[in-house]
Design a protein around this motif. Structure first.
Motif, PDB file in Angstrom:
ATOM      1  N   ASP A 180       0.829  -1.205   0.000  1.00  0.00           N
ATOM      2  CA  ASP A 180       0.000   0.000   0.000  1.00  0.00           C
ATOM      3  C   ASP A 180       0.865   1.257   0.000  1.00  0.00           C
ATOM      4  N   ASN A 204       3.826   1.461  -1.240  1.00  0.00           N
ATOM      5  CA  ASN A 204       4.409   1.599  -2.565  1.00  0.00           C
ATOM      6  C   ASN A 204       3.409   2.214  -3.528  1.00  0.00           C
ATOM      7  N   ASP A 205       2.134   1.841  -3.415  1.00  0.00           N
ATOM      8  CA  ASP A 205       1.110   2.480  -4.249  1.00  0.00           C
ATOM      9  C   ASP A 205       1.082   3.985  -4.009  1.00  0.00           C
ATOM     10  N   ASP A 206       1.195   4.393  -2.741  1.00  0.00           N
ATOM     11  CA  ASP A 206       1.222   5.820  -2.421  1.00  0.00           C
ATOM     12  C   ASP A 206       2.449   6.487  -3.049  1.00  0.00           C
ATOM     13  N   VAL A 220       4.093   5.497  -5.780  1.00  0.00           N
ATOM     14  CA  VAL A 220       3.893   5.586  -7.229  1.00  0.00           C
ATOM     15  C   VAL A 220       2.964   6.747  -7.559  1.00  0.00           C
ATOM     16  N   ALA A 221       1.897   6.880  -6.799  1.00  0.00           N
ATOM     17  CA  ALA A 221       0.922   7.943  -7.063  1.00  0.00           C
ATOM     18  C   ALA A 221       1.515   9.330  -6.847  1.00  0.00           C
TER      19      ALA A 221
END
Length: 252
Positions: A11, A13-15, A17-18
């Motif tokens: 999660d 890492n998703d933040d 990337v975003a």
């Protein structure tokens, strides 16, 4: 298997990337030329990117080491660690930053070893602590560290004013000595780095990251204590300028 931690990592890492702007890696996909290589102590409370608000790739080459050590033992000889030597020699990096931190467990372990001969049981940890023990022993012979013979009790910051008692008054003597040893170790690591061939064209700065109020009242502040061997607070304040003078302090 801790799936909760795994999920948290993904999660996060998703933040990440975003948050990256479009094309963030366009200039760096085929190589790197970071402006700074930073050596911090291996500690979850001390974020190298975080302390300097680095949120873009390509600026900071990071290296973590117990006790923010810059050396490695190779064939019985102390040499500049590869994680430091590499960017200085191969990515045109021109600045090395050594960052210690208040409350350092590695310095505390080396202090215990110097006093009692007791070392951590883990071989890898022991080796890193053993490298710090001679530095700690030398520091304990320095009146500025122990407070004997005057000195060692003032922080000099905030444009030159002196603050007594190493910051927070409720810290015990061992904690204050440990924090002085942290700064002493930064000076020693800077000195070793500057003697290395790989740093011939580099500038070397020493900082202490404060999370105990030892240098001032700002948690997370990085205090400049050394610039290419210069340790005098007045000279360092001249170097950084009046607007950044609050980043200069010393416990020694």
């Amino acid at each position: 298997m801790d799936q909760r931690i795994l999920g948290d990592l993904l999660d996060r890492n998703d933040d990440h990337v975003a948050a990256l702007p479009s094309g963030a890696f366009d200039r760096h996909r085929d190589g790197q030329r970071p402006g700074v290589v930073s050596v911090c102590c291996s500690d979850s409370r001390v974020s190298q990117e975080g302390m300097f608000a680095v949120d873009e790739p390509g600026f900071l080459f990071t290296s973590g080491a117990i006790g923010n050590g810059v050396s490695a033992l190779v064939d019985g000889e102390r040499v500049l660690d590869g994680s430091v030597a590499y960017p200085l020699r191969h990515t045109h990096t021109e600045v090395l930053v050594v960052v210690g931190h208040t409350g350092c467990g590695a310095i505390g372990a080396a202090l215990t070893a110097a006093r009692t001969g007791e070392f951590p049981a883990e071989p890898g940890v022991r080796a890193d602590v053993e490298a710090l023990v001679p530095i700690v022993e030398a520091g304990l012979d320095d009146p500025a560290v122990t407070g004997r013979g005057g000195g060692g009790s003032d922080t000099q910051s905030d444009g030159g004013s002196d603050t007594q008692s190493d910051g927070a008054s409720d810290r015990d003597d061992d904690a204050r000595i440990r924090d002085r040893l942290v700064e002493y170790n930064v000076h020693e690591q800077v000195a070793f780095a500057r003697e290395s061939e790989e740093t011939a064209d580099a500038t070397v700065y020493g900082f202490v990251y404060d999370l105990h109020g030892a240098y001032g009242d700002r948690d997370g502040a990085a205090y400049l204590v050394n610039a290419d061997g210069e340790r005098d607070p007045a000279a360092l304040r001249d170097l950084v300028g009046d607007a950044r003078g609050h980043h200069v302090a010393t416990l020694l």
